[in-house]
Design an enzyme around this catalytic site. Structure first.
Site, mmCIF file in Angstrom:
data_model
loop_
_atom_site.group_PDB
_atom_site.id
_atom_site.type_symbol
_atom_site.label_atom_id
_atom_site.label_comp_id
_atom_site.label_asym_id
_atom_site.label_seq_id
_atom_site.Cartn_x
_atom_site.Cartn_y
_atom_site.Cartn_z
ATOM 1 N N LYS A 22 0.836 -1.202 0.000
ATOM 2 C CA LYS A 22 0.000 0.000 0.000
ATOM 3 C C LYS A 22 0.871 1.253 0.000
ATOM 4 C CE LYS A 22 -3.781 -0.491 2.426
ATOM 5 N NZ LYS A 22 -4.398 -0.721 3.748
ATOM 6 N N ARG A 92 -3.097 3.234 8.446
ATOM 7 C CA ARG A 92 -3.411 2.105 7.567
ATOM 8 C C ARG A 92 -2.255 1.127 7.520
ATOM 9 N NH1 ARG A 92 -4.660 4.812 1.905
ATOM 10 N NH2 ARG A 92 -5.897 2.916 1.630
ATOM 11 N N GLY A 101 -8.290 -7.419 4.293
ATOM 12 C CA GLY A 101 -9.086 -7.501 5.508
ATOM 13 C C GLY A 101 -8.349 -8.001 6.726
ATOM 14 N N MET A 103 -5.827 -6.516 8.503
ATOM 15 C CA MET A 103 -5.556 -5.533 9.542
ATOM 16 C C MET A 103 -6.367 -4.286 9.273
ATOM 17 S SD MET A 103 -1.591 -6.364 10.028
ATOM 18 C CE MET A 103 -1.488 -7.028 8.394
ATOM 19 N N ARG A 336 -3.592 -1.217 -6.583
ATOM 20 C CA ARG A 336 -2.773 -2.436 -6.560
ATOM 21 C C ARG A 336 -3.195 -3.302 -7.727
ATOM 22 N NH1 ARG A 336 -5.762 -4.558 -1.161
ATOM 23 N NH2 ARG A 336 -7.844 -4.380 -1.991
ATOM 24 N N HIS A 454 -15.999 -8.808 1.751
ATOM 25 C CA HIS A 454 -14.957 -9.728 2.227
ATOM 26 C C HIS A 454 -15.143 -11.126 1.637
ATOM 27 C CE1 HIS A 454 -13.247 -12.629 5.152
ATOM 28 N NE2 HIS A 454 -12.251 -11.760 5.149
ATOM 29 N N SER A 763 14.173 -40.699 -9.641
ATOM 30 C CA SER A 763 12.929 -39.949 -9.479
ATOM 31 C C SER A 763 12.785 -39.647 -7.995
ATOM 32 C CB SER A 763 11.753 -40.779 -9.989
ATOM 33 O OG SER A 763 10.563 -40.059 -9.770
ATOM 34 N N CYS A 830 8.442 -37.102 -8.449
ATOM 35 C CA CYS A 830 7.106 -37.688 -8.558
ATOM 36 C C CYS A 830 6.323 -37.553 -7.265
ATOM 37 C CB CYS A 830 7.178 -39.141 -8.997
ATOM 38 S SG CYS A 830 8.009 -40.192 -7.803
ATOM 39 N N TYR A 850 12.189 -33.617 -15.817
ATOM 40 C CA TYR A 850 10.742 -33.508 -15.783
ATOM 41 C C TYR A 850 10.229 -33.411 -14.348
ATOM 42 C CZ TYR A 850 10.619 -38.386 -14.301
ATOM 43 O OH TYR A 850 10.792 -39.542 -13.588
HETATM 44 P P1 ADP Z 1 -7.785 -2.106 3.569
HETATM 45 O O1 ADP Z 1 -6.398 -2.553 3.437
HETATM 46 O O2 ADP Z 1 -8.590 -2.953 4.480
HETATM 47 O O3 ADP Z 1 -8.432 -1.845 2.259
HETATM 48 P P2 ADP Z 1 -7.319 0.708 3.791
HETATM 49 O O4 ADP Z 1 -6.140 1.170 4.556
HETATM 50 O O5 ADP Z 1 -7.211 0.705 2.338
HETATM 51 O O6 ADP Z 1 -7.738 -0.723 4.351
HETATM 52 O O7 ADP Z 1 -8.513 1.613 4.251
HETATM 53 C C1 ADP Z 1 -9.820 1.273 3.994
HETATM 54 C C2 ADP Z 1 -10.556 2.466 3.501
HETATM 55 O O8 ADP Z 1 -10.454 3.545 4.424
HETATM 56 C C3 ADP Z 1 -10.036 3.048 2.221
HETATM 57 O O9 ADP Z 1 -10.511 2.365 1.115
HETATM 58 C C4 ADP Z 1 -10.611 4.434 2.270
HETATM 59 O O10 ADP Z 1 -11.943 4.426 1.852
HETATM 60 C C5 ADP Z 1 -10.551 4.749 3.734
HETATM 61 N N1 ADP Z 1 -9.381 5.604 4.000
HETATM 62 C C6 ADP Z 1 -8.140 5.230 4.312
HETATM 63 N N2 ADP Z 1 -7.340 6.311 4.447
HETATM 64 C C7 ADP Z 1 -8.109 7.381 4.187
HETATM 65 C C8 ADP Z 1 -7.866 8.776 4.139
HETATM 66 N N3 ADP Z 1 -6.661 9.285 4.365
HETATM 67 N N4 ADP Z 1 -8.896 9.588 3.834
HETATM 68 C C9 ADP Z 1 -10.114 9.071 3.591
HETATM 69 N N5 ADP Z 1 -10.401 7.781 3.616
HETATM 70 C C10 ADP Z 1 -9.414 6.931 3.913
HETATM 71 MG MG MG Z 2 -7.765 -0.656 0.910
HETATM 72 MG MG MG Z 3 -10.242 -3.575 5.634
#
Ligand code: ADP
Ligand code: MG
Ligand code: MG
Length: 879
Positions: A22, A92, A101, A103, A336, A454, A763, A830, A850
């Site tokens: 990220k 984040r 999902g 963390m 991503r 999720h 093998s 194998c 192989y």
């Molecule tokens: P995940 O990895 O679970 O997707 P993120 O870190 O991407 O978690 O955060 C989830 C959501 O939180 C993002 O998709 C966004 O909508 C919101 N978010 C994160 N940072 C910001 C920010 N700086 N301003 C506004 N919304 C944010």
């Molecule tokens: Mg995200």
């Molecule tokens: Mg999340």
């Protein structure tokens, strides 16, 4: 001095290991000049340090965080904790590999009782300010302080009920204030202290929580399933907030540059106005599709499509993006490479080549070979589907067909699956705690949540059928049933079927059938075959398996287990007669009966394999595996065999072994009973002669199992050669045949130079080689490993993957020593690992000829072998 904190403007996409996926991509987007809220990343190394320092953040790292924060404040022109114009941030997590999902993110950090008032005044929007604050309290409470999320939800629901509000958006400023008060009271009640007011304290607590979450149970389970080492750690991103919840010209959304289910080249996604963060995926309100943004905000839509195209061209792959709109202004929050179904993966790869964006080699590298599995999996038999009764329709979240019994929580689903049941996991919505239950299920059905929920994301990743957001159903998890719109009730254990491609749900079990493969699949396979060096063989004991493998591209049989042929009803009796025979003559008589059957089998296999090499392994398991153990069965068999039950029991007791894995099996059987090896040689050679007389050119390969010393091989080989050469001489035709051995005992690997002198091929039987190298039986490992996981001695079952460190070293020694004696010694694998991509890469590296795997893994192996060849070439280029 190590640098632990990087501004987004200091990083780029290549720094993924340090900044996490990220963070690296936020930095890259910043560098591209895209509208990214400003911020900085605390590195994965800081996370590793956190654990080295006994779960604490070293003072110098804390200092670096606040220095960088000060820099950000200067840049933005706002101060953290300033009530007049506050700088709020999101915290984040983000590791090297995407862990969806795993963390949770904390938004609006920096708010407190005074700052919230300031924010209300500044924006002239108290509803927004208190909405932000209540979200922050709940997220901080849940993620950092472990106050249960559902408790907050209950408070919110109570306020909604009081005020007759249906949706969150129906609550006004006054109501939001009440929610905040209730949340704070709840927090104080549960934690015994009031909600922290110091933004700096909030920040450090949040950073620590992210580091801690790296090591929580669900993260560990996810890593175990996905081979992600615990040592990687997670980075933390601190980012200026932008607000999708400000008003009706604000919103938040997620989108893919192409359809992640089909790969179709069109923007695909969802958004919600007046919403923040995960509202859109949490199913709180029903989102609009990304196309509708065109009408709601044409300019933003236009800008977004341009950015999406730019990102796709830049990363040269389909992107999965998160964005927020604040009062009509677009911000990019994440990009991503998008997760996609197997079918989409193939289509996107082929399309990108045709669009001239990438080369064929790059296209091959983009596809996860394991994903191909999903394409090879069943769909419903059309006739069976016709008579099926559809009971509801949800979203087609992950394609494929599934049939099973319904269970309403992950643990009962897991138990049912352990009993051997086929399971459909039915949930209102899934969360990371459900992952294990999802993993054991045939399919997943949820009542809430969209195509990016999720359940949908995780199921697609698993290549598993999923129908999500089926709001027609009323799902009562706790009471163990669901009802359809017309009131029909389905209880725990009832059968249903899911079609993940249409979203339809059916009552009862429906027959499924094998998949048919698309043109994209053929194209990818062809490109793979063009570049790979390794041959791909299959493990097959029957004509049916062999034919399937050929269809899927196999180029030979690497392992035919002859004993499987003896288990069949009409043969087991003759085989048992052979076992109980007290004299060589009696044993030979029984073997005479087996010979034509075995020969017939080999003829079938040779004909099916159309001249491709076929490796036949001589009898391997201990003899007691072929005898019954229950009294009733023993009595019956004794009668049939015309011996006394007592005699038979004595024999069974004599054959009993304390440790069968290391017992009387493999070549040891041939040493004790040479006549068995003789019979098997005759069957192989006579079958080959017969088939070759009809114009084929079979070169049979006879494989002697469980060798630990060259003298064993010499002994058995001598029987084979004497028998074979006589048959060949008598037949008057020419026949080439090879005799080789399995390398599955560490001593064989270590004395490979001696063994190679007697062997035409090696093998690697990595199943036994792994067990014997670890001294750990696969069948008994479960209980032992539980405490190994807990104590972090192992992170996953070491026997499930090829252990490159230990087992791999033995393979390397054996390959090199073997070839030092015999330059053209043929090498193959194998074991189960022959179909595992990382093991295949290793076999490529060692110069194997192989790999051999089960029929359905053949396409995976073809692609994995191609990837090994491509990255091998890359490595050479860099040297
Ligand atoms: P995940 O990895 O679970 O997707 P993120 O870190 O991407 O978690 O955060 C989830 C959501 O939180 C993002 O998709 C966004 O909508 C919101 N978010 C994160 N940072 C910001 C920010 N700086 N301003 C506004 N919304 C944010
Ligand atoms: Mg995200
Ligand atoms: Mg999340």
């Amino acid at each position: 001095m190590t640098k632990y904190v990087y501004m987004f403007s200091e990083g780029n996409a290549t720094m993924r290991n340090l900044l996490g996926g990220k963070g690296a991509n936020l930095a890259e987007m910043t560098g591209l000049g895209l509208p990214v809220p400003r911020g900085f990343t605390i590195t994965t190394e800081a996370c590793t340090r956190y654990y080295e320092d006994n779960e604490s953040i070293a003072p110098e790292i804390e200092a670096e965080i606040f220095e960088t924060l000060a820099k950000a404040e200067d840049m933005i022109g706002k101060k953290f904790g300033d009530p007049n114009d506050p700088y709020l941030v999101s915290v984040r997590s983000g590791s090297r590999a995407s862990m969806p999902g795993m963390m949770d993110t904390i938004l609006n950090l920096g708010l407190n009782d005074t700052v919230v008032e300031g924010l209300a005044k500044l924006t002239d929007n108290p509803r927004f300010a208190y909405d932000s604050y209540r979200r922050f309290i709940a997220m901080f409470g849940d993620v950092v302080m472990e106050v249960e999320k559902s408790l907050f939800e209950e408070e919110l629901d109570a306020v909604k009920a009081d005020r007759g509000a249906k949706l969150d958006t129906d609550l006004d400023a006054d109501a939001m204030k009440e929610v905040v008060d209730r949340y704070k009271a709840l927090y104080a009640r549960v934690k015994g202290e009031s909600f922290p007011q110091d933004p700096r304290e909030q920040l450090m607590a949040a950073v620590k929580a992210v580091f801690r979450s790296w090591n929580n149970e669900r993260a560990n389970v996810y890593r175990r399933m996905n081979d992600i080492p615990g040592s990687w750690g997670t980075a933390v991103n601190i980012q200026e907030m932008v607000y999708g919840n400000m008003d009706n010209t604000s919103g938040t959304g997620v989108a893919f540059t192409r359809d992640p289910s089909t790969g179709e080249n069109k923007l695909y996604g969802e958004f919600l106005m007046n919403a923040q963060g995960e509202d859109v995926v949490a199913g709180i309100r029903t989102p609009q599709t990304i196309d509708q943004l065109k009408d709601v905000m044409p300019d933003v839509y236009q800008q977004f499509t341009e950015i999406a195209e730019k990102l796709e061209r830049h990363y040269r792959d389909m992107q999965d993006m998160e964005f927020t709109i604040e009062r009509g202004k677009l911000f990019m929050l994440q990009t991503r490479n998008g997760k996609r179904t197997a079918a989409a993966a193939l289509k996107v790869a082929v399309d990108l080549v045709e669009e001239g964006m990438i080369t064929k080699e790059e296209a091959l590298m983009k596809i996860d070979p394991k994903q191909l599995d999903a394409l090879l999996h069943p769909t419903f038999v059309p006739a069976a589907l016709k008579s099926a009764q559809s009971i509801a329709k949800g979203l087609p979240a992950s394609p494929g067909a599934a049939t099973g019994r319904v269970y309403f929580d992950a643990s009962t689903a897991t138990e049912a699956s352990e009993r051997g049941e086929k399971v459909i996991l039915v949930r209102v919505e899934t969360s990371p705690e459900d992952i294990q239950g999802m993993n054991v299920s045939q399919g997943i059905l949820t009542g809430r949540g969209g195509m990016t929920s999720h359940a949908a994301v995780v199921a697609r990743g698993m290549g598993k059928c999923c129908v999500s957001g089926c709001s027609e159903l009323s799902i009562r998890e706790k009471d163990g049933y669901f009802t359809t719109e017309d009131g029909t009730r389905f209880n725990e254990g009832d059968w249903i079927s899911l079609d993940g491609s249409t979203g339809l749900i059916y009552a009862g079990a429906i027959d499924t059938q094998d998949a048919s493969l698309s043109g994209d699949f053929d194209m990818i396979m062809k490109w793979s075959d063009d570049v790979r060096v390794l041959k791909i063989r299959t493990n097959a004991d029957t004509v049916r398996d062999a034919a399937m493998a050929i269809k899927l591209g196999a180029e030979g049989i690497g392992l035919c287990r002859t004993e499987h042929m003896f288990f069949e009803a009409d043969r087991i009796f003759a085989f048992r007669q052979m076992i109980v025979a007290k004299t060589v003559e009696a044993r030979r008589a029984a073997l005479e009966k087996l010979l034509p059957m075995q020969k017939e089998d080999f003829i079938g296999l040779f004909e099916t394999m159309q001249g491709y090499p076929v490796t036949i392994r001589f009898l391997d398991p201990p003899l007691h595996e072929f005898l019954p153990h229950e009294d009733a069965e023993i009595n019956e068999l004794a009668g049939e065999l015309k011996i006394s039950a007592a005699d038979l029991k004595t024999l069974i007791n004599d054959l009993h072994e304390l440790n069968p894995m290391m017992g009387h099996r493999g070549c040891r059987l041939a040493v004790t009973y040479p006549e068995i090896a003789e019979m098997q040689t005759r069957a192989v050679i006579e079958a080959a002669i017969e088939v070759n007389k009809k114009g084929q050119n079979i070169i049979p390969e006879i494989m002697i199992p469980l060798i630990c010393d060259v003298k064993e091989l010499k002994f058995v080989k001598n029987i084979v050669v004497k028998t074979a050469d006589k048959i060949i001489a008598d037949s008057g035709v020419k026949l080439e045949y090879h005799v080789g051995t399995m390398i599955e005992i560490p001593r064989a690997a270590l004395t490979a130079d001696e063994i190679a002198a007697e062997a035409d091929f090696f093998s690697f039987g990595t199943n036994d080689l792994t067990q014997m190298t670890y001294g750990l039986s696969r069948d008994d490992a479960g209980k032992i490993l539980e405490s190994y996981y807990q104590n972090k001695i192992f992170e996953s079952d070491p026997t499930a993957r090829l252990d490159l460190v230990g087992v791999g070293k033995l393979m390397k020694i054996a390959s090199q020593d073997g070839r030092s004696v015999k330059k053209d010694l043929k090498l193959g694998i194998c074991g189960e690992h022959g179909g595992d991509p990382s093991s295949i890469a290793y076999c490529h590296e060692l110069g194997f000829n192989y790999v051999s795997c089960s029929p359905f893994r053949v396409p995976i192996a073809r692609l994995a072998a191609a990837q090994a060849a491509i990255s091998g070439a890359d490595n050479l280029g860099q040297k």
